[in-house]
Scaffold this motif. Structure first.
Motif, mmCIF file in Angstrom:
data_model
loop_
_atom_site.group_PDB
_atom_site.id
_atom_site.type_symbol
_atom_site.label_atom_id
_atom_site.label_comp_id
_atom_site.label_asym_id
_atom_site.label_seq_id
_atom_site.Cartn_x
_atom_site.Cartn_y
_atom_site.Cartn_z
ATOM 1 N N ALA A 5 30.673 5.346 13.043
ATOM 2 C CA ALA A 5 29.293 5.305 13.537
ATOM 3 C C ALA A 5 28.582 4.059 13.024
ATOM 4 N N LYS A 40 26.989 0.845 15.057
ATOM 5 C CA LYS A 40 25.533 0.815 14.931
ATOM 6 C C LYS A 40 24.884 2.078 15.499
ATOM 7 N N VAL A 41 25.547 3.204 15.235
ATOM 8 C CA VAL A 41 25.016 4.517 15.592
ATOM 9 C C VAL A 41 24.616 5.221 14.305
ATOM 10 N N ASP A 42 23.395 5.750 14.260
ATOM 11 C CA ASP A 42 22.965 6.514 13.096
ATOM 12 C C ASP A 42 23.646 7.876 13.141
ATOM 13 N N ALA A 78 22.808 11.103 15.483
ATOM 14 C CA ALA A 78 23.800 11.478 16.490
ATOM 15 C C ALA A 78 24.193 12.944 16.356
#
Length: 262
Positions: free
Chosen positions: A207, A211-213, A217
């Motif tokens: 993640a 660049k996914v929190d 998510a």
């Protein structure tokens, strides 16, 4: 601190005065009087999550209310600290104001270009940690009380600053496959515990690279599951619990289609 940036106590004093009354040893509220930092900390964490929930729902009246509840937590902790002779609410306000000015020299002072501000922020934070904590590790200061997903991400980011990181997502994906295989091969509850932890840590790493929190998510996935499950219950009615798994799976697919059409 300049006169332009010095925080005025006037705006927050009514709340501070209410908190002082509640904590008065003679005339205050019995429940408020008996609290300490440890007993109030869970409420502080809860209020922060309720702020995040209001933001996620884009509910501005709720956000205003939840920010007030979070501010109350600051006033509560500060009042207890003042009574114990540690610091005051004004010290808290002045301290964070000074810190924000100190960490933004590209805005408040030394001519550093604004585009270099983030790097300067991180350098100043690192210097502050070094001055306050004798622990010289790059991982020093990552709070133990953080939610596990958030703490995993912060530990990984700190390690990455030292160059200890996968160069791209392919390495992370391979690590996830490796950890998943180790879950399959685990032979005891303790091994399952350890290997699932390693798998979750690797997923947080993916993640981060994408660049996914991870926390956000997972919150979204929780909300999606809850919405679909509630539609399943609505379709089936009182017979839902007694339905065989194959029928529940069909309901799940129907729920997905219904929600997709909305």
């Amino acid at each position: 601190m300049t006169s332009e940036t010095k925080a005025s106590p006037a705006d927050i004093m009514p709340l501070a005065n209410v908190m002082a009354r509640l904590r008065d040893p003679e005339t205050g509220c019995p429940w408020d009087i008996q609290q300490d930092f440890a007993s109030i900390a869970p409420y502080t964490i809860e209020e922060a999550y309720e702020v995040a929930d209001a933001i996620e729902r884009n509910d501005m009246p709720a956000l205003r209310d939840e920010l007030g509840d979070l501010l109350l937590q600051v006033a509560f902790h500060s009042r207890m600290a003042e009574q114990a002779g540690h610091f005051t609410l004004q010290d808290v306000i002045d301290g964070v104001t000074e810190k924000m000015i100190r960490r933004h020299p590209h805005i408040f002072g030394n001519g550093i270009p604004r585009e270099h501000g983030h790097a300067q922020w991180e350098a100043i934070k690192a210097a502050e940690r070094a001055g306050l904590d004798p622990d010289g590790s790059a991982l020093a200061g990552v709070a133990q009380a953080l939610p596990a997903l958030l703490r995993a991400e912060k530990l990984q980011k700190r390690a990455a600053r030292t160059g200890f990181d996968w160069p791209d997502t392919q390495g992370v994906l391979a690590k996830i496959e490796e950890e998943l295989q180790e879950v399959h091969e685990a032979a005891s509850p303790q091994e399952h515990h350890e290997e699932i932890g390693d798998l979750l840590f690797a997923v947080v790493n993916l993640a981060r690279h994408l660049k996914v929190d991870a926390e956000t998510a997972l919150r979204s996935a929780n909300a999606k599951f809850e919405s679909r499950f509630r539609v399943m219950e609505e379709i089936a009615g009182e017979e839902f619990d007694a339905l065989p798994l194959d029928d529940k799976e069909e309901l799940w697919q129907r729920a997905k289609r219904r929600l997709a059409e909305q």
